[in-house]
Design a protein around this motif. Structure first.
Motif, PDB file in Angstrom:
ATOM      1  N   PRO A  10     -26.120 -47.032  20.440  1.00  0.00           N
ATOM      2  CA  PRO A  10     -26.892 -46.143  19.559  1.00  0.00           C
ATOM      3  C   PRO A  10     -27.810 -46.973  18.668  1.00  0.00           C
ATOM      4  O   PRO A  10     -27.391 -47.989  18.100  1.00  0.00           O
ATOM      5  N   TRP A  11     -29.066 -46.528  18.521  1.00  0.00           N
ATOM      6  CA  TRP A  11     -30.090 -47.435  18.021  1.00  0.00           C
ATOM      7  C   TRP A  11     -30.865 -46.926  16.800  1.00  0.00           C
ATOM      8  O   TRP A  11     -31.881 -47.506  16.421  1.00  0.00           O
ATOM      9  N   CYS A  12     -30.374 -45.881  16.125  1.00  0.00           N
ATOM     10  CA  CYS A  12     -31.144 -45.335  14.997  1.00  0.00           C
ATOM     11  C   CYS A  12     -31.356 -46.370  13.898  1.00  0.00           C
ATOM     12  O   CYS A  12     -32.461 -46.518  13.367  1.00  0.00           O
ATOM     13  N   ASP A  13     -30.283 -47.119  13.537  1.00  0.00           N
ATOM     14  CA  ASP A  13     -30.438 -48.094  12.459  1.00  0.00           C
ATOM     15  C   ASP A  13     -31.135 -49.352  12.938  1.00  0.00           C
ATOM     16  O   ASP A  13     -31.826 -50.030  12.163  1.00  0.00           O
ATOM     17  N   MET A  14     -30.990 -49.655  14.228  1.00  0.00           N
ATOM     18  CA  MET A  14     -31.760 -50.783  14.767  1.00  0.00           C
ATOM     19  C   MET A  14     -33.253 -50.469  14.730  1.00  0.00           C
ATOM     20  O   MET A  14     -34.076 -51.374  14.525  1.00  0.00           O
TER      21      MET A  14
ATOM     22  N   PHE B 150     -29.718 -54.004  10.071  1.00  0.00           N
ATOM     23  CA  PHE B 150     -28.419 -53.410  10.370  1.00  0.00           C
ATOM     24  C   PHE B 150     -28.474 -52.619  11.667  1.00  0.00           C
ATOM     25  O   PHE B 150     -29.529 -52.116  12.065  1.00  0.00           O
ATOM     26  N   ALA B 151     -27.292 -52.500  12.300  1.00  0.00           N
ATOM     27  CA  ALA B 151     -27.122 -51.615  13.453  1.00  0.00           C
ATOM     28  C   ALA B 151     -26.074 -50.549  13.162  1.00  0.00           C
ATOM     29  O   ALA B 151     -25.974 -49.569  13.904  1.00  0.00           O
ATOM     30  N   TYR B 152     -25.296 -50.726  12.092  1.00  0.00           N
ATOM     31  CA  TYR B 152     -24.193 -49.830  11.749  1.00  0.00           C
ATOM     32  C   TYR B 152     -24.502 -49.163  10.413  1.00  0.00           C
ATOM     33  O   TYR B 152     -24.597 -49.830   9.374  1.00  0.00           O
TER      34      TYR B 152
ATOM     35  N   GLY C  61     -35.300 -42.560  14.838  1.00  0.00           N
ATOM     36  CA  GLY C  61     -35.027 -43.002  16.190  1.00  0.00           C
ATOM     37  C   GLY C  61     -33.687 -42.476  16.661  1.00  0.00           C
ATOM     38  O   GLY C  61     -32.834 -42.079  15.863  1.00  0.00           O
ATOM     39  N   ASN C  62     -33.482 -42.464  17.992  1.00  0.00           N
ATOM     40  CA  ASN C  62     -32.227 -42.029  18.602  1.00  0.00           C
ATOM     41  C   ASN C  62     -31.845 -40.607  18.181  1.00  0.00           C
ATOM     42  O   ASN C  62     -30.690 -40.326  17.858  1.00  0.00           O
TER      43      ASN C  62
ATOM     44  N   GLY D 266     -27.917 -37.138  16.482  1.00  0.00           N
ATOM     45  CA  GLY D 266     -27.598 -38.521  16.171  1.00  0.00           C
ATOM     46  C   GLY D 266     -27.522 -39.433  17.369  1.00  0.00           C
ATOM     47  O   GLY D 266     -27.260 -40.622  17.221  1.00  0.00           O
ATOM     48  N   ASN D 267     -27.755 -38.910  18.567  1.00  0.00           N
ATOM     49  CA  ASN D 267     -27.789 -39.739  19.768  1.00  0.00           C
ATOM     50  C   ASN D 267     -28.674 -39.060  20.806  1.00  0.00           C
ATOM     51  O   ASN D 267     -28.244 -38.689  21.886  1.00  0.00           O
ATOM     52  N   GLY D 268     -29.950 -38.894  20.413  1.00  0.00           N
ATOM     53  CA  GLY D 268     -30.907 -38.209  21.271  1.00  0.00           C
ATOM     54  C   GLY D 268     -31.609 -39.152  22.217  1.00  0.00           C
ATOM     55  O   GLY D 268     -31.098 -40.228  22.544  1.00  0.00           O
TER      56      GLY D 268
END
Length: 327
Positions: free
Chosen positions: A31-35, A53-55, A113-114, A124-126
């Protein structure tokens, strides 16, 4: 920062969360929203202010530790980082960037993103990066990066200035039907290429970029073509959309209570006379007088208002119905 995010709008992930953001970060296929937020920060030279961050929960703790955390209903600014908790719990599970100023409790314009392009897919995971407008229902809170250069982040992106013309605000933070009207006039004139959707009632980067293109078409350059309306360019835009009749925007009740003198008062008076509501012994003229107020009260009564709603002080609804031509 926002320009970097906007450049990704419409980006689609590959199979199993394969993204350029994950490849850049070193955690591809996750999952890449924070990336994505971290990537936009790096691309725009803002990593020190935004973090890497990634988390999402770690990113929240980073903002908290720096005293840069705002609660879910705070007034927020474009460039703030918004964190969501879909189940209402204490841990963030999605993140994006705020694309327009928002007053306490108001909905948010974001780039994320994502996520999915609409409410039917996973939020949250699109499958890509999209502009979204969200209520605050699922917001956990906001991080406010200490961007360098200015209180709003500096940088060389679209202008973040505001101006007030005729009692109405234009530029970043502006909201209302008058913003939509500007956008539609830009589209009618052939200057709508930066709209991915809309135009709408919230002033965005697209409005600034389209307006700057219109200013350049008028011969403006440099800071005079920064995408923030001025009285001359605004009058030329609203008075020249092909095939349309344009009407003067409502200047606000307070403007009339300030005893104004303007050609707009004359135009208003002529419309009141045309509607059979004129109460003038002579005129109308450019100076606001009690005869103007009596005439406007007659117009309000004609529209079905009574009592204090027909006191002769113009309001948005009756003004729009009167259709005073642009002067």
């Amino acid at each position: 920062m926002l320009s970097a995010a906007a450049a990704d709008v419409g980006y689609k992930e590959g199979p199993s969360n394969d993204t350029r953001h994950g490849r850049w970060y070193g955690l591809n296929f996750n999952p890449w929203c924070d990336m994505a937020v971290s990537y936009w920060a790096q691309q725009s030279g803002n990593s020190g202010a935004v973090g890497r961050f990634a988390y999402c929960p770690s990113h929240v703790n980073w903002f908290r530790s720096r005293g840069q955390w705002l609660d879910r209903n705070a007034a927020v600014r474009r460039g703030d980082i918004v964190f969501y908790s879909w189940d209402g719990g204490p841990l963030a599970d999605h993140v994006g960037i705020v694309a327009a100023d928002s007053a306490p409790g108001q909905s948010l314009a974001t780039i994320e993103g994502n996520t999915s392009s609409g409410n039917s897919g996973s939020q949250g995971n699109g499958d890509g990066c999209y502009r979204r407008v969200r209520p605050r229902t699922y917001v956990l809170g906001f991080g406010r990066p200490a961007y360098s250069g200015s209180s709003t982040g500096g940088g060389s992106g679209p202008s973040r200035a505001q101006t007030t013309i005729g009692g109405l605000v234009y530029g970043y933070g502006a909201h209302g039907d008058h913003v939509t009207r500007i956008g539609r006039a830009l589209v009618a004139r052939g200057f709508g290429s930066h709209y991915a959707e809309g135009p709408g009632p919230d002033w965005s980067d697209a409005d600034t970029l389209n307006y700057a293109a219109f200013q350049r078409s008028l011969g403006y350059s440099g800071s005079d073509a920064d995408g923030v309306p001025g009285p001359d360019s605004l009058a030329r835009l609203l008075g020249s959309a092909p095939g349309t009749q344009t009407y003067a925007p409502f200047p606000g009740t307070a403007w009339f209570k300030g005893n104004p003198r303007s050609v707009l008062i004359t135009a208003m008076g002529r419309r009141l006379v045309a509607e059979g509501c004129g109460r003038y012994a002579d005129g109308p003229g450019p100076q606001w007088t009690d005869a103007d107020r009596q005439s406007y009260a007659a117009w309000q009564r004609k529209q079905g208002f009574a009592g204090t709603d027909a006191d002769g002080w113009p309001g948005q609804q009756t003004w729009d119905a009167l259709q005073v031509p642009t002067v």
